[in-house]
Design a protein around this motif. Structure first.
Motif, PDB file in Angstrom:
ATOM      1  N   ALA A   1     -20.454  23.640  23.626  1.00  0.00           N
ATOM      2  CA  ALA A   1     -20.561  22.174  23.662  1.00  0.00           C
ATOM      3  C   ALA A   1     -19.240  21.664  24.515  1.00  0.00           C
ATOM      4  O   ALA A   1     -19.510  20.766  25.033  1.00  0.00           O
ATOM      5  N   ALA A   2     -18.392  22.245  24.471  1.00  0.00           N
ATOM      6  CA  ALA A   2     -17.296  21.650  25.100  1.00  0.00           C
ATOM      7  C   ALA A   2     -17.413  21.952  26.541  1.00  0.00           C
ATOM      8  O   ALA A   2     -17.141  21.063  27.378  1.00  0.00           O
ATOM      9  N   ILE A   3     -18.019  23.036  27.052  1.00  0.00           N
ATOM     10  CA  ILE A   3     -18.234  23.272  28.459  1.00  0.00           C
ATOM     11  C   ILE A   3     -19.460  22.381  28.988  1.00  0.00           C
ATOM     12  O   ILE A   3     -19.305  21.606  29.941  1.00  0.00           O
ATOM     13  N   ARG A   4     -20.404  21.962  28.336  1.00  0.00           N
ATOM     14  CA  ARG A   4     -21.582  21.024  28.451  1.00  0.00           C
ATOM     15  C   ARG A   4     -20.835  19.772  28.642  1.00  0.00           C
ATOM     16  O   ARG A   4     -21.183  18.938  29.442  1.00  0.00           O
ATOM     17  N   SER A   5     -19.925  19.376  27.663  1.00  0.00           N
ATOM     18  CA  SER A   5     -19.316  18.041  27.958  1.00  0.00           C
ATOM     19  C   SER A   5     -18.301  17.903  29.198  1.00  0.00           C
ATOM     20  O   SER A   5     -18.701  16.688  29.925  1.00  0.00           O
ATOM     21  N   GLU A   6     -17.761  18.903  29.543  1.00  0.00           N
ATOM     22  CA  GLU A   6     -16.709  18.678  30.615  1.00  0.00           C
ATOM     23  C   GLU A   6     -17.624  18.719  31.880  1.00  0.00           C
ATOM     24  O   GLU A   6     -17.084  17.829  32.833  1.00  0.00           O
ATOM     25  N   TYR A   7     -18.613  19.480  32.094  1.00  0.00           N
ATOM     26  CA  TYR A   7     -19.535  19.617  33.265  1.00  0.00           C
ATOM     27  C   TYR A   7     -20.558  18.365  33.251  1.00  0.00           C
ATOM     28  O   TYR A   7     -21.487  18.658  34.077  1.00  0.00           O
ATOM     29  N   HIS A   8     -20.558  17.548  32.089  1.00  0.00           N
ATOM     30  CA  HIS A   8     -21.679  16.643  32.122  1.00  0.00           C
ATOM     31  C   HIS A   8     -23.163  17.306  31.948  1.00  0.00           C
ATOM     32  O   HIS A   8     -24.157  16.675  32.285  1.00  0.00           O
ATOM     33  N   LEU A   9     -23.160  18.632  31.476  1.00  0.00           N
ATOM     34  CA  LEU A   9     -24.540  19.369  31.223  1.00  0.00           C
ATOM     35  C   LEU A   9     -25.217  18.724  30.005  1.00  0.00           C
ATOM     36  O   LEU A   9     -26.274  18.885  30.126  1.00  0.00           O
ATOM     37  N   ASP A  10     -24.675  17.835  29.279  1.00  0.00           N
ATOM     38  CA  ASP A  10     -25.107  17.342  28.157  1.00  0.00           C
ATOM     39  C   ASP A  10     -25.865  16.003  28.418  1.00  0.00           C
ATOM     40  O   ASP A  10     -26.554  15.366  27.488  1.00  0.00           O
ATOM     41  N   ARG A  11     -25.725  15.589  29.375  1.00  0.00           N
ATOM     42  CA  ARG A  11     -26.425  14.324  30.071  1.00  0.00           C
ATOM     43  C   ARG A  11     -27.796  14.562  30.285  1.00  0.00           C
ATOM     44  O   ARG A  11     -28.122  15.832  30.603  1.00  0.00           O
ATOM     45  N   PRO A  12     -28.679  13.599  30.440  1.00  0.00           N
ATOM     46  CA  PRO A  12     -30.117  13.771  30.912  1.00  0.00           C
ATOM     47  C   PRO A  12     -30.016  14.144  32.350  1.00  0.00           C
ATOM     48  O   PRO A  12     -29.019  13.825  33.024  1.00  0.00           O
ATOM     49  N   LEU A  13     -31.201  15.148  32.552  1.00  0.00           N
ATOM     50  CA  LEU A  13     -31.270  15.533  33.916  1.00  0.00           C
ATOM     51  C   LEU A  13     -31.043  14.535  35.203  1.00  0.00           C
ATOM     52  O   LEU A  13     -30.379  14.728  36.139  1.00  0.00           O
ATOM     53  N   PRO A  14     -31.858  13.278  34.909  1.00  0.00           N
ATOM     54  CA  PRO A  14     -31.587  12.397  36.040  1.00  0.00           C
ATOM     55  C   PRO A  14     -30.147  11.937  36.267  1.00  0.00           C
ATOM     56  O   PRO A  14     -29.657  11.491  37.449  1.00  0.00           O
ATOM     57  N   VAL A  15     -29.477  12.050  35.178  1.00  0.00           N
ATOM     58  CA  VAL A  15     -27.932  11.284  35.363  1.00  0.00           C
ATOM     59  C   VAL A  15     -27.203  12.431  35.983  1.00  0.00           C
ATOM     60  O   VAL A  15     -26.403  12.249  36.740  1.00  0.00           O
TER      61      VAL A  15
END
Length: 316
Positions: A57-71
């Protein structure tokens, strides 16, 4: 607006659309692969079970991987517009630095392969044009080369010229001799369609009335081909040469892997295998820009070869 400026603006606009399209296709293709980039960044591999959900979860947040694909896509374009190709997930280095480090061996390979392809195709096209039996044999050889996978050509060259006859070294020793086999591996299938296009164009030119006049002045067939026919037949050849650059880039990826050479092609294969998304997108961007640059230079070569094309400009 001046017609030349308008033409330049259209060329730049088309180039921008082409680069954007290549980046978009590569971005979506990588996202369709059922692999979580967070696992790649964490270096999970076979130890994926040991990675806790909190770390992912921390990695996804740091690399914006938790954002929607268009974002995510828009964020990447924003960084790209600033000249930032990102950081490699696997090697944890700037993508631009990795590409710069591997560009030199690929440029050397591409330069030598292009030289071989141009020399072979010009010789085959000019010498066999207008000679029916020789041309038929050449067409058969060219068809075989064009339809044979690059890795098969490389394997056969290695087997014959390195293992059996020992003409060239098999391992990379850092000198020109070790570059010849990889360059030939790319050059042979690249030269085949080039020679076919040049031969057909040359044969059309040889049927023109001015060729008969040149022959009547005492010029030999070869002199007519070189002094008159080649200049008129080279435009389709140059067009095919621009398209062949893309095949050359693809051949470099296979050839560098086959011969164990460093370079952008091998870097791309490793990046795709390891799901290193920033590195793949960076290589796609650089390759597309190189392809567009080569084709733009060929556009200028048209005018140098045939001055009549200076007048063929879009209306202002």
């Amino acid at each position: 607006m001046d017609s030349r400026l308008l033409r330049l603006a259209r060329r730049l606009g088309l180039s921008a659309v082409t680069v954007l399209g290549a980046i978009t296709v590569a971005f979506l293709a990588l996202r369709l692969v059922p692999v979580d980039p967070a696992f790649v960044i964490a270096g999970a591999g076979s130890d994926a079970v040991a990675i806790t959900p909190e770390v992912l979860a921390a990695i996804r947040s740091e690399y914006h991987l938790d954002r929607p694909l268009p974002v995510q896509y828009l964020l990447y374009l924003a960084r790209l517009a600033q000249g930032d190709l990102g950081v490699s997930y696997v090697q944890e280095q700037p993508v631009l630095r990795l590409i710069a480090e591997q560009a030199r061996p690929t440029l050397a390979l591409a330069a030598l392969a292009s030289s071989f392809a141009i020399a072979l195709s010009l010789a085959a096209g000019v010498l066999t044009a207008g000679r029916r039996r020789v041309g038929a044999v050449a067409q058969f050889v060219e068809l075989v080369l064009a339809s044979t996978p690059v890795f098969w050509i490389g394997f056969l060259l290695m087997l014959l010229l390195s293992v059996h006859w020992r003409v060239f070294p098999l391992l990379d020793a850092g000198d020109l001799r070790t570059l010849i086999l990889p360059a030939l591996t790319i050059a042979l299938p690249t030269a085949a369609p080039l020679a076919q296009v040049l031969r057909r164009s040359m044969e059309d030119v040889l049927e023109q009335p001015f060729v008969t006049t040149a022959r009547a002045r005492g010029l030999s067939v070869l002199e007519v081909k070189l002094r008159h026919g080649l200049r008129h037949a080279v435009i389709p050849y140059l067009t095919m040469l621009g398209f062949s650059f893309g095949a050359l880039l693809g051949g470099a990826a296979i050839t560098e892997t086959l011969f164990g050479r460093p370079g952008l092609g091998r870097l791309l294969v490793n990046a795709v295998t390891r799901q290193d998304m920033p590195l793949v997108l960076g290589l796609v961007t650089v390759s597309t820009l190189a392809f567009l640059l080569v084709n733009t230079l060929i556009d200028f070569a048209y005018i140098l070869v045939d001055h009549r094309l200076k007048a063929v400009l879009p209306p202002s």
